[in-house]
Write a protein that holds these residues in place. Sequence first.
Motif, PDB file in Angstrom:
ATOM      1  N   TYR A 206       0.821  -1.208   0.000  1.00  0.00           N
ATOM      2  CA  TYR A 206       0.000   0.000   0.000  1.00  0.00           C
ATOM      3  C   TYR A 206       0.857   1.262   0.000  1.00  0.00           C
ATOM      4  O   TYR A 206       0.538   2.255  -0.667  1.00  0.00           O
ATOM      5  N   LEU A 207       1.989   1.225   0.720  1.00  0.00           N
ATOM      6  CA  LEU A 207       2.764   2.441   0.938  1.00  0.00           C
ATOM      7  C   LEU A 207       3.954   2.633   0.002  1.00  0.00           C
ATOM      8  O   LEU A 207       4.287   3.755  -0.348  1.00  0.00           O
ATOM      9  N   ALA A 208       4.614   1.553  -0.398  1.00  0.00           N
ATOM     10  CA  ALA A 208       5.975   1.659  -0.917  1.00  0.00           C
ATOM     11  C   ALA A 208       6.064   1.952  -2.405  1.00  0.00           C
ATOM     12  O   ALA A 208       5.228   1.523  -3.207  1.00  0.00           O
ATOM     13  N   ASP A 209       7.145   2.650  -2.777  1.00  0.00           N
ATOM     14  CA  ASP A 209       7.610   2.677  -4.157  1.00  0.00           C
ATOM     15  C   ASP A 209       8.379   1.393  -4.459  1.00  0.00           C
ATOM     16  O   ASP A 209       8.328   0.874  -5.564  1.00  0.00           O
ATOM     17  N   ARG A 210       9.109   0.924  -3.427  1.00  0.00           N
ATOM     18  CA  ARG A 210       9.941  -0.257  -3.573  1.00  0.00           C
ATOM     19  C   ARG A 210       9.898  -1.056  -2.283  1.00  0.00           C
ATOM     20  O   ARG A 210       9.930  -0.482  -1.189  1.00  0.00           O
ATOM     21  N   ILE A 211       9.823  -2.380  -2.414  1.00  0.00           N
ATOM     22  CA  ILE A 211       9.806  -3.274  -1.253  1.00  0.00           C
ATOM     23  C   ILE A 211      11.074  -4.111  -1.270  1.00  0.00           C
ATOM     24  O   ILE A 211      11.375  -4.775  -2.269  1.00  0.00           O
ATOM     25  N   ILE A 212      11.814  -4.076  -0.158  1.00  0.00           N
ATOM     26  CA  ILE A 212      13.014  -4.893  -0.002  1.00  0.00           C
ATOM     27  C   ILE A 212      12.656  -6.048   0.927  1.00  0.00           C
ATOM     28  O   ILE A 212      12.351  -5.835   2.103  1.00  0.00           O
ATOM     29  N   VAL A 213      12.646  -7.266   0.392  1.00  0.00           N
ATOM     30  CA  VAL A 213      12.332  -8.448   1.194  1.00  0.00           C
ATOM     31  C   VAL A 213      13.624  -8.943   1.846  1.00  0.00           C
ATOM     32  O   VAL A 213      14.624  -9.194   1.171  1.00  0.00           O
ATOM     33  N   LEU A 214      13.577  -9.072   3.163  1.00  0.00           N
ATOM     34  CA  LEU A 214      14.744  -9.488   3.933  1.00  0.00           C
ATOM     35  C   LEU A 214      14.654 -10.964   4.293  1.00  0.00           C
ATOM     36  O   LEU A 214      13.562 -11.524   4.440  1.00  0.00           O
ATOM     37  N   SER A 215      15.809 -11.575   4.470  1.00  0.00           N
ATOM     38  CA  SER A 215      15.889 -12.963   4.912  1.00  0.00           C
ATOM     39  C   SER A 215      15.640 -13.042   6.419  1.00  0.00           C
ATOM     40  O   SER A 215      15.567 -12.024   7.115  1.00  0.00           O
ATOM     41  N   ASN A 216      15.541 -14.258   6.928  1.00  0.00           N
ATOM     42  CA  ASN A 216      15.598 -14.452   8.363  1.00  0.00           C
ATOM     43  C   ASN A 216      16.954 -13.989   8.880  1.00  0.00           C
ATOM     44  O   ASN A 216      17.916 -13.852   8.121  1.00  0.00           O
ATOM     45  N   CYS A 217      17.034 -13.765  10.168  1.00  0.00           N
ATOM     46  CA  CYS A 217      18.262 -13.286  10.796  1.00  0.00           C
ATOM     47  C   CYS A 217      19.428 -14.259  10.526  1.00  0.00           C
ATOM     48  O   CYS A 217      19.250 -15.474  10.666  1.00  0.00           O
ATOM     49  N   PRO A 218      20.589 -13.747  10.109  1.00  0.00           N
ATOM     50  CA  PRO A 218      20.946 -12.340   9.911  1.00  0.00           C
ATOM     51  C   PRO A 218      20.362 -11.773   8.625  1.00  0.00           C
ATOM     52  O   PRO A 218      20.358 -12.432   7.590  1.00  0.00           O
ATOM     53  N   ALA A 219      19.865 -10.546   8.719  1.00  0.00           N
ATOM     54  CA  ALA A 219      19.148  -9.928   7.612  1.00  0.00           C
ATOM     55  C   ALA A 219      20.072  -9.628   6.442  1.00  0.00           C
ATOM     56  O   ALA A 219      21.151  -9.063   6.604  1.00  0.00           O
ATOM     57  N   THR A 220      19.626 -10.032   5.274  1.00  0.00           N
ATOM     58  CA  THR A 220      20.256  -9.632   4.021  1.00  0.00           C
ATOM     59  C   THR A 220      19.148  -9.522   2.981  1.00  0.00           C
ATOM     60  O   THR A 220      18.021  -9.972   3.216  1.00  0.00           O
ATOM     61  N   VAL A 221      19.414  -8.895   1.859  1.00  0.00           N
ATOM     62  CA  VAL A 221      18.376  -8.698   0.842  1.00  0.00           C
ATOM     63  C   VAL A 221      18.147 -10.005   0.091  1.00  0.00           C
ATOM     64  O   VAL A 221      19.069 -10.574  -0.482  1.00  0.00           O
ATOM     65  N   LYS A 222      16.894 -10.488   0.101  1.00  0.00           N
ATOM     66  CA  LYS A 222      16.532 -11.699  -0.642  1.00  0.00           C
ATOM     67  C   LYS A 222      15.893 -11.371  -1.987  1.00  0.00           C
ATOM     68  O   LYS A 222      16.082 -12.078  -2.962  1.00  0.00           O
ATOM     69  N   GLU A 223      15.103 -10.292  -2.017  1.00  0.00           N
ATOM     70  CA  GLU A 223      14.413  -9.920  -3.262  1.00  0.00           C
ATOM     71  C   GLU A 223      13.997  -8.466  -3.167  1.00  0.00           C
ATOM     72  O   GLU A 223      13.892  -7.898  -2.076  1.00  0.00           O
ATOM     73  N   GLU A 224      13.771  -7.862  -4.327  1.00  0.00           N
ATOM     74  CA  GLU A 224      13.351  -6.471  -4.397  1.00  0.00           C
ATOM     75  C   GLU A 224      12.204  -6.341  -5.393  1.00  0.00           C
ATOM     76  O   GLU A 224      12.244  -6.940  -6.467  1.00  0.00           O
ATOM     77  N   TYR A 225      11.194  -5.567  -5.028  1.00  0.00           N
ATOM     78  CA  TYR A 225      10.025  -5.375  -5.887  1.00  0.00           C
ATOM     79  C   TYR A 225       9.758  -3.886  -6.057  1.00  0.00           C
ATOM     80  O   TYR A 225       9.713  -3.137  -5.073  1.00  0.00           O
ATOM     81  N   VAL A 226       9.563  -3.472  -7.301  1.00  0.00           N
ATOM     82  CA  VAL A 226       9.115  -2.113  -7.597  1.00  0.00           C
ATOM     83  C   VAL A 226       7.596  -2.147  -7.681  1.00  0.00           C
ATOM     84  O   VAL A 226       7.019  -2.944  -8.431  1.00  0.00           O
TER      85      VAL A 226
END
Length: 255
Positions: A206-226
């Motif tokens: 609803y809010l984002a221009d871009r969504i950064i999907v994070l992994s389980n801890c430790p956090a790192t970028v798993k996927e990105e959506y525009v």
Amino acid sequence: MPVEQKRQLITCTNVTKSFKVPEGVHPVVRDFNLKAQENEFICLFGPGQCGKTTLINLIAGFELPDEGGILVGGKPVTGPGPERGVVFQNITLFPWLTVMGNVEYGLKMAGVPKKGRQRRAQRYIDLVGLQGFEHTYPVKLSGGMRQRVGIARAYCIEPQVMLMDEPFGALDAQTRYLMQEELQRIWQSEKRTVIFVTNNIEEAIYLADRIIVLSNCPATVKEEYVVGMPRPRKYTAPEFLSLRKEITDIVDKTL
């Protein structure tokens, strides 16, 4: 007409952070990379306890990375700064100060004269829809109204970046939906680069221009959506539901 070029405002490069615990060293963020443009609304989406709050604290300068680096406006983050406003889930207002007193507090600490700071504070009180409550104390406000005060207080210092750590997570469902609409309205009226943490897929879409999907801890970028849908967005729109399913599927596969 030429396309407007937006300035890159936040750069996180190979950011890694661990904390010492009785059992040893607990990695919380690992090789996190992010680039955010001026006035971009980015949601960091991930499960509870995955390291989202630590990322906000690192960009805010409350914590420093063990490895990697963070730039805001081209300058290294070495501590907190007025160019970064922060809104937490459990907003902490000064109970002995009125709405006006809370919103103008940062300007008061910066030495801004009373007339000037109250004029600016009034502008942001009006922006978040709390006109008429200037002399009300926090104990008399609802949860949603207290969050509005927190947003106005963060906006009042006129930062380049707004860091929001699950600001609506403690609200009931109806108030949360209302605050999402209000935040969208406020952001469109007073554009800032926003990094917004959430574990709610619908809120992110609803809010984002871009969504950064994070992994389980430790956090790192798993996927990105525009998110290319025009605003305001409808939760029941086919594009909304399709993106929700796509993100849900990638989350199920990667977490």
